[in-house]
Write a protein that holds these residues in place. Structure first.
Motif, PDB file in Angstrom:
ATOM      1  N   GLY A  70       0.809  -1.214   0.000  1.00  0.00           N
ATOM      2  CA  GLY A  70       0.000   0.000   0.000  1.00  0.00           C
ATOM      3  C   GLY A  70       0.840   1.259   0.000  1.00  0.00           C
ATOM      4  N   VAL A  71       1.908   1.267   0.773  1.00  0.00           N
ATOM      5  CA  VAL A  71       2.775   2.452   0.848  1.00  0.00           C
ATOM      6  C   VAL A  71       3.464   2.703  -0.492  1.00  0.00           C
ATOM      7  CG1 VAL A  71       4.874   3.389   1.888  1.00  0.00           C
ATOM      8  CG2 VAL A  71       3.153   2.300   3.337  1.00  0.00           C
ATOM      9  N   ILE A  72       3.992   1.631  -1.106  1.00  0.00           N
ATOM     10  CA  ILE A  72       4.672   1.795  -2.395  1.00  0.00           C
ATOM     11  C   ILE A  72       3.683   2.271  -3.463  1.00  0.00           C
ATOM     12  CG2 ILE A  72       5.944   0.621  -4.234  1.00  0.00           C
ATOM     13  CD1 ILE A  72       7.133  -1.199  -2.123  1.00  0.00           C
ATOM     14  N   SER A  73       2.453   1.751  -3.416  1.00  0.00           N
ATOM     15  CA  SER A  73       1.453   2.194  -4.393  1.00  0.00           C
ATOM     16  C   SER A  73       1.143   3.677  -4.210  1.00  0.00           C
ATOM     17  CB  SER A  73       0.178   1.358  -4.267  1.00  0.00           C
ATOM     18  OG  SER A  73      -0.521   1.649  -3.072  1.00  0.00           O
ATOM     19  N   MET A  74       1.188   4.172  -2.963  1.00  0.00           N
ATOM     20  CA  MET A  74       0.987   5.604  -2.733  1.00  0.00           C
ATOM     21  C   MET A  74       2.089   6.422  -3.398  1.00  0.00           C
ATOM     22  SD  MET A  74      -0.192   5.766   1.246  1.00  0.00           S
ATOM     23  CE  MET A  74      -1.509   4.717   1.863  1.00  0.00           C
ATOM     24  N   ILE A  75       3.313   5.897  -3.349  1.00  0.00           N
ATOM     25  CA  ILE A  75       4.432   6.592  -3.985  1.00  0.00           C
ATOM     26  C   ILE A  75       4.222   6.650  -5.495  1.00  0.00           C
ATOM     27  CG2 ILE A  75       6.910   6.512  -4.429  1.00  0.00           C
ATOM     28  CD1 ILE A  75       7.233   5.179  -1.670  1.00  0.00           C
ATOM     29  N   VAL A  76       3.768   5.513  -6.073  1.00  0.00           N
ATOM     30  CA  VAL A  76       3.510   5.469  -7.515  1.00  0.00           C
ATOM     31  C   VAL A  76       2.390   6.442  -7.884  1.00  0.00           C
ATOM     32  CG1 VAL A  76       2.762   4.012  -9.437  1.00  0.00           C
ATOM     33  CG2 VAL A  76       4.330   3.096  -7.714  1.00  0.00           C
ATOM     34  N   LEU A  77       1.338   6.480  -7.069  1.00  0.00           N
ATOM     35  CA  LEU A  77       0.222   7.389  -7.337  1.00  0.00           C
ATOM     36  C   LEU A  77       0.635   8.852  -7.219  1.00  0.00           C
ATOM     37  CD1 LEU A  77      -2.663   5.526  -5.484  1.00  0.00           C
ATOM     38  CD2 LEU A  77      -2.496   5.924  -7.952  1.00  0.00           C
ATOM     39  N   SER A  78       1.575   9.138  -6.327  1.00  0.00           N
ATOM     40  CA  SER A  78       2.042  10.520  -6.189  1.00  0.00           C
ATOM     41  C   SER A  78       2.739  10.981  -7.459  1.00  0.00           C
ATOM     42  CB  SER A  78       2.988  10.646  -4.989  1.00  0.00           C
ATOM     43  OG  SER A  78       4.208   9.964  -5.223  1.00  0.00           O
ATOM     44  N   VAL A  88      13.861 -19.720 -11.536  1.00  0.00           N
ATOM     45  CA  VAL A  88      12.552 -19.528 -12.156  1.00  0.00           C
ATOM     46  C   VAL A  88      11.515 -19.114 -11.112  1.00  0.00           C
ATOM     47  CG1 VAL A  88      10.640 -20.688 -13.341  1.00  0.00           C
ATOM     48  CG2 VAL A  88      12.997 -21.092 -14.065  1.00  0.00           C
ATOM     49  N   ALA A  89      11.560 -19.757  -9.941  1.00  0.00           N
ATOM     50  CA  ALA A  89      10.610 -19.434  -8.878  1.00  0.00           C
ATOM     51  C   ALA A  89      10.787 -17.997  -8.396  1.00  0.00           C
ATOM     52  CB  ALA A  89      10.782 -20.402  -7.715  1.00  0.00           C
ATOM     53  N   THR A  90      12.038 -17.558  -8.272  1.00  0.00           N
ATOM     54  CA  THR A  90      12.297 -16.196  -7.812  1.00  0.00           C
ATOM     55  C   THR A  90      11.840 -15.171  -8.853  1.00  0.00           C
ATOM     56  OG1 THR A  90      14.202 -16.920  -6.495  1.00  0.00           O
ATOM     57  CG2 THR A  90      14.081 -14.578  -7.060  1.00  0.00           C
ATOM     58  N   ILE A  91      12.109 -15.449 -10.132  1.00  0.00           N
ATOM     59  CA  ILE A  91      11.670 -14.552 -11.200  1.00  0.00           C
ATOM     60  C   ILE A  91      10.147 -14.446 -11.196  1.00  0.00           C
ATOM     61  CG2 ILE A  91      11.532 -14.249 -13.712  1.00  0.00           C
ATOM     62  CD1 ILE A  91      14.293 -15.535 -13.893  1.00  0.00           C
ATOM     63  N   PHE A  92       9.477 -15.578 -10.970  1.00  0.00           N
ATOM     64  CA  PHE A  92       8.019 -15.591 -10.886  1.00  0.00           C
ATOM     65  C   PHE A  92       7.538 -14.702  -9.737  1.00  0.00           C
ATOM     66  CE2 PHE A  92       4.248 -17.398  -8.837  1.00  0.00           C
ATOM     67  CZ  PHE A  92       3.329 -17.360  -9.876  1.00  0.00           C
ATOM     68  N   ALA A  93       8.171 -14.820  -8.571  1.00  0.00           N
ATOM     69  CA  ALA A  93       7.771 -14.021  -7.410  1.00  0.00           C
ATOM     70  C   ALA A  93       8.017 -12.535  -7.639  1.00  0.00           C
ATOM     71  CB  ALA A  93       8.522 -14.503  -6.167  1.00  0.00           C
ATOM     72  N   VAL A  94       9.107 -12.183  -8.324  1.00  0.00           N
ATOM     73  CA  VAL A  94       9.375 -10.779  -8.650  1.00  0.00           C
ATOM     74  C   VAL A  94       8.284 -10.241  -9.580  1.00  0.00           C
ATOM     75  CG1 VAL A  94      10.945  -9.216  -9.858  1.00  0.00           C
ATOM     76  CG2 VAL A  94      11.864 -10.949  -8.286  1.00  0.00           C
ATOM     77  N   GLY A  95       7.886 -11.063 -10.560  1.00  0.00           N
ATOM     78  CA  GLY A  95       6.790 -10.664 -11.442  1.00  0.00           C
ATOM     79  C   GLY A  95       5.497 -10.457 -10.676  1.00  0.00           C
ATOM     80  N   LEU A  96       5.246 -11.319  -9.694  1.00  0.00           N
ATOM     81  CA  LEU A  96       4.040 -11.195  -8.868  1.00  0.00           C
ATOM     82  C   LEU A  96       4.067  -9.898  -8.070  1.00  0.00           C
ATOM     83  CD1 LEU A  96       1.409 -12.510  -7.811  1.00  0.00           C
ATOM     84  CD2 LEU A  96       2.804 -13.632  -6.052  1.00  0.00           C
ATOM     85  N   LEU A  97       5.225  -9.544  -7.550  1.00  0.00           N
ATOM     86  CA  LEU A  97       5.351  -8.298  -6.783  1.00  0.00           C
ATOM     87  C   LEU A  97       5.103  -7.083  -7.683  1.00  0.00           C
ATOM     88  CD1 LEU A  97       6.070  -6.739  -4.234  1.00  0.00           C
ATOM     89  CD2 LEU A  97       8.495  -6.970  -4.865  1.00  0.00           C
ATOM     90  N   ALA A  98       5.724  -7.073  -8.859  1.00  0.00           N
ATOM     91  CA  ALA A  98       5.506  -5.969  -9.793  1.00  0.00           C
ATOM     92  C   ALA A  98       4.042  -5.887 -10.201  1.00  0.00           C
ATOM     93  CB  ALA A  98       6.390  -6.151 -11.030  1.00  0.00           C
ATOM     94  N   SER A  99       3.403  -7.045 -10.353  1.00  0.00           N
ATOM     95  CA  SER A  99       1.988  -7.092 -10.706  1.00  0.00           C
ATOM     96  C   SER A  99       1.134  -6.435  -9.631  1.00  0.00           C
ATOM     97  CB  SER A  99       1.561  -8.546 -10.909  1.00  0.00           C
ATOM     98  OG  SER A  99       0.163  -8.660 -11.028  1.00  0.00           O
ATOM     99  N   GLY A 100       1.404  -6.776  -8.386  1.00  0.00           N
ATOM    100  CA  GLY A 100       0.630  -6.198  -7.296  1.00  0.00           C
ATOM    101  C   GLY A 100       0.806  -4.693  -7.195  1.00  0.00           C
ATOM    102  N   LEU A 101       2.043  -4.229  -7.333  1.00  0.00           N
ATOM    103  CA  LEU A 101       2.326  -2.803  -7.194  1.00  0.00           C
ATOM    104  C   LEU A 101       1.704  -1.988  -8.334  1.00  0.00           C
ATOM    105  CD1 LEU A 101       6.079  -2.952  -6.106  1.00  0.00           C
ATOM    106  CD2 LEU A 101       4.085  -2.528  -4.660  1.00  0.00           C
ATOM    107  N   ALA A 102       1.866  -2.480  -9.568  1.00  0.00           N
ATOM    108  CA  ALA A 102       1.344  -1.731 -10.718  1.00  0.00           C
ATOM    109  C   ALA A 102      -0.175  -1.734 -10.744  1.00  0.00           C
ATOM    110  CB  ALA A 102       1.893  -2.329 -12.014  1.00  0.00           C
TER     111      ALA A 102
END
Length: 425
Positions: free
Chosen positions: A146-154, A300-314
């Motif tokens: 939530g905090v990071i999304s606020m930064i993106v929205l700013s 592969v698992a770590t790359i997948f998790a990074v993609g999931l994090l970027a997905s949530g933030l964006a």
């Protein structure tokens, strides 16, 4: 003159067919709104739905992903066209046309519930990703998301739509790499993929997952957001002379965005079908991560998790933008994006703090979204067919027929879901 305005002006004064006069460098400056809206098609709810479908049923529901993406192209183009031609978002148009306050408030209520379900999925997805990558507790992960999304929205608030687009598109690239890498390590079975193109179900649960996939693929808040993104990007002061070429550029924008979204969604399902089918626990994000780690390796698992994090933030940033537009257009209230972000974060944090299974919450949220689709899609097709509103740019009869068919199919699937669920079959 700003670069965006210069690009549009060059289109307005160009002569001859648009395809012959629009330079690629100019066209690039007109792309972006669909890519931002397209992030909604790659949110954590998509991951949960497609991963679960592939792990449980293999290639059975490939056709649902493909059909949803085809419908999404038309829907997103109509939404962008509405914003470009009228200079208003879909919520603003409906806020004007729904003259009775009660009707506006009821419509806003269902749209708001859908927006909350969207935000729930996105924050949970970011929290799960942080837990997988850094072992952060889910509740703390939700707060961080939530905090990071606020930064993106700013960025959108202070720097404008173009800078916001760049941030979201950068996250989109991370998402695409994260969710497709595994397919190259574990290629799908071509015969299975071809068989999955044939429309069919395998019981109530497969219908539930189909509705979930469609709810994640054709997201109501993406329909609301795209019209607003196009409105903000192409102000009406630029004049109507360039609208035909703007619409041409928008078709390219939507095509690129939907190609990326469709390929990534399909890759998620194919990865689960080829590498995770039959493995216990793969119908959860955590279980899928562990299975990927065991079968395809930690990279592969770590790359997948990074993609999931970027997905949530964006996606949560775009979702908050859409929610604010819904409230402004229908209730005529302008709530600051950051303030809204704080309020809408609460339900997700309550779910994360309660111990409720996050993957189940993700899948159920997508079902809620699927029931919100008709309330966004039917009005969109209706208003874009109104010559009094769009004039020369109103839908052709074939476009209206295709949009109507998409709406009928989506409503029919939801009714079938209800019948199968409550009949116990």
């Amino acid at each position: 003159m700003p670069k965006d305005s210069a690009a549009v002006t060059s289109l307005q004064v160009a002569s001859g067919p648009a395809r012959a006069t629009v330079k690629p460098t100019r066209l690039l400056w007109l792309l972006g709104p669909a890519l931002v809206a397209g992030v909604a098609y790659l949110d954590p709810g998509n991951v949960a739905s497609n991963m679960t479908a592939g792990a449980r049923y293999g290639y059975l529901l490939v056709w649902v992903v493909l059909a949803g993406n085809l419908m999404a192209w038309l829907i997103q183009y109509l939404s962008a066209k509405l914003g470009i031609v009228t200079g208003k978002s879909l919520p603003e148009v409906l806020g004007i046309r729904l003259r009775r306050p009660l009707a506006r408030r009821l419509y806003w209520l269902q749209a708001e519930l859908v927006a909350m379900a969207t935000d729930l999925a996105e924050v949970i997805g970011g929290a799960v990703a942080l837990n997988l990558l850094f072992n952060v507790p889910l509740l703390a992960g939700g707060v961080i998301t939530g905090v990071i999304s606020m930064i993106v929205l700013s960025v959108q608030t202070r720097r404008g739509p173009r800078t916001f687009e760049r941030v979201i598109v950068a996250l989109l690239l991370i998402i695409a790499v994260g969710f497709t890498a595994g397919v190259f390590v574990s290629p799908p079975d071509p015969a299975g993929v071809l068989g999955g193109i044939v429309p069919r179900f395998a019981g109530t649960d497969s219908v539930l997952l189909a509705a979930s996939i469609l709810g994640a693929t054709i997201m109501p808040h993406a329909i609301y957001a795209h019209s607003a993104l196009a409105r903000d990007r192409f102000p009406q002061s630029l004049g109507r002379a360039g609208i035909p070429r703007l619409l041409w550029a928008t078709r390219w924008d939507v095509s690129i965005a939907m190609l990326i979204a469709g390929a990534v969604n399909l890759a998620i399902l194919l990865l689960a079908a080829s590498a995770l089918q039959g493995i216990d626990g793969t119908d959860t994000l955590h279980g899928a991560y562990l299975a990927l780690q065991a079968t395809l390796g930690p990279v592969v698992a770590t790359i997948f998790a990074v993609g999931l994090l970027a997905s949530g933030l964006a996606s949560t940033s775009v979702g908050a933008y859409a929610g604010a537009e819904i409230m402004h257009g229908l209730l005529r209230l302008r709530v600051p994006l950051l303030a809204r972000r704080v309020v809408t974060l609460i339900p997700a944090l309550l779910i994360l703090g309660s111990g409720f299974d996050p993957t189940e919450a993700l899948v159920l949220s997508q079902v809620v979204l699927s029931f919100g689709i008709p309330f966004a899609l039917i009005p969109l097709v209706w208003v874009t067919a109104q010559r009094s509103l769009l004039g020369h740019f109103t839908n052709r009869w074939l476009t209206t027929a295709a949009g109507t068919l998409a709406a009928v199919l989506l409503v029919a699937l939801n009714l079938l879901l209800l019948v199968l669920t409550f009949s116990g079959s």
